[in-house]
Design a protein around this motif. Structure first.
Motif, PDB file in Angstrom:
ATOM      1  N   ALA A 135       0.803  -1.219   0.000  1.00  0.00           N
ATOM      2  CA  ALA A 135       0.000   0.000   0.000  1.00  0.00           C
ATOM      3  C   ALA A 135       0.834   1.267   0.000  1.00  0.00           C
ATOM      4  CB  ALA A 135      -0.941   0.007   1.209  1.00  0.00           C
ATOM      5  N   SER A 136       2.148   1.138   0.181  1.00  0.00           N
ATOM      6  CA  SER A 136       2.989   2.338   0.240  1.00  0.00           C
ATOM      7  C   SER A 136       4.412   2.016  -0.202  1.00  0.00           C
ATOM      8  CB  SER A 136       3.014   2.918   1.662  1.00  0.00           C
ATOM      9  OG  SER A 136       3.620   2.006   2.561  1.00  0.00           O
ATOM     10  N   ARG A 176       4.216  -0.373  -3.078  1.00  0.00           N
ATOM     11  CA  ARG A 176       3.204   0.294  -3.886  1.00  0.00           C
ATOM     12  C   ARG A 176       3.700   0.511  -5.317  1.00  0.00           C
ATOM     13  NH1 ARG A 176       1.545   5.471  -5.438  1.00  0.00           N
ATOM     14  NH2 ARG A 176      -0.741   5.790  -5.352  1.00  0.00           N
ATOM     15  N   ILE A 231      -2.615  -6.801  -2.966  1.00  0.00           N
ATOM     16  CA  ILE A 231      -1.970  -5.824  -2.088  1.00  0.00           C
ATOM     17  C   ILE A 231      -2.177  -6.248  -0.645  1.00  0.00           C
ATOM     18  CG2 ILE A 231      -1.867  -3.393  -1.424  1.00  0.00           C
ATOM     19  CD1 ILE A 231      -3.402  -2.852  -4.130  1.00  0.00           C
ATOM     20  N   LEU A 258      -5.743   2.399  -3.043  1.00  0.00           N
ATOM     21  CA  LEU A 258      -4.923   1.979  -4.182  1.00  0.00           C
ATOM     22  C   LEU A 258      -5.658   0.944  -5.027  1.00  0.00           C
ATOM     23  CD1 LEU A 258      -2.270   1.981  -5.750  1.00  0.00           C
ATOM     24  CD2 LEU A 258      -1.364   0.333  -4.087  1.00  0.00           C
TER      25      LEU A 258
END
Length: 262
Positions: A14-15, A19, A34, A45
């Motif tokens: 998610a980051s 990501r 994810i 996302l």
């Protein structure tokens, strides 16, 4: 391994670096699962990417949480008809602590366990639980490849700085298990590649002070800056697509060699 038509699992997706991998995989025609603890960022996302992505909340330090995520992933691949193609365990934490501080207090075992449980145990457990499903996919291409595991180590695996005993131990272990894992999985047509980045723009480095950031940049050769997430994702794509990359740890650091302290 072609990304198009396959599903790739990205923890920490998610980051940051995870990501970037999710975005690149979906851009290449693949699906991305994810896995992350941040529900808001993960769902945002997945919504932006549409049918090619699915968010599954997962705590990689929990075997039960991973098992639930794996079950959801397998069900999703059956629904989409896009079988598993790879595993990218990118979830990671850094918790700096001197093994012995100036007051003669040793680092807490809780902080050591926290780092190891996510960076090392979480990586190994996620891969372990997904491998039976990856090995069960049909072989692809002339070499009979079934998939690839792309793990994330760090430059700290080789030149850990003061306060990085636990972090370096976790990332050094990831680097060390790359070759034996590749040897274990060769009979199944599954490759293993590990990437060891230096300082990259991520949630972990976003909290660094300006002083620390400047000190790190002085240790860099060229380019004299932090790496960008899409540059990391580009190498992940190469690791997925190039069948001759196997059992290797690749440094992605612009010739940076970290000093003992800043």
């Amino acid at each position: 391994m072609k990304i198009s038509g396959r599903t790739f699992v990205v923890s920490g997706g998610a980051s940051g670096l995870g990501r970037a991998c999710v975005l690149d995989i979906c851009a290449q025609g693949g699906n991305a699962a994810i896995l992350d603890m941040n529900t808001e960022a993960g769902e945002e996302l997945a919504t932006a990417l549409g049918a090619s992505a699915r968010f599954i909340q997962c705590d990689v330090s929990s075997t039960t949480s991973i098992a639930s995520a794996v079950s959801s992933i397998v069900s999703w691949t059956r629904q989409t008809g896009k079988p598993l193609g790879g595993i990218i365990p990118a979830a990671g934490v850094g918790l700096p602590a001197l093994i012995l501080d100036k007051h003669l207090r040793p680092a807490s075992l809780e902080s050591i366990d926290f780092v190891l449980s996510i960076n090392l145990r979480g990586t190994l457990d996620l891969v372990r639980q997904l491998l039976p499903h990856l090995a069960a996919t049909g072989p692809s291409g002339p070499d009979g490849e079934r998939g690839v595991v792309v793990m994330v180590a760090s430059a700290a695996a080789f030149e850990g700085q003061m306060g990085q005993v636990a972090y370096s131990a976790s990332k050094g272990a990831v680097a060390a298990m790359t070759l034996p894992m590749a040897r274990d999985l060769s009979r199944f047509g599954i490759r293993v590649v590990t990437i060891a980045p230096s300082m990259f723009e991520s949630n972990m480095t976003a909290h660094l002070s300006d002083k620390v950031r400047e000190g790190l940049q002085k240790a860099m050769e060229f380019p004299a800056r932090a790496g960008k997430p899409d540059e990391f994702a580009s190498l992940v794509r190469q690791a997925i697509e190039n069948v001759m990359l196997n059992g290797v740890v690749i440094r992605l650091d612009g010739a940076t060699r970290m000093p003992s302290k800043l």
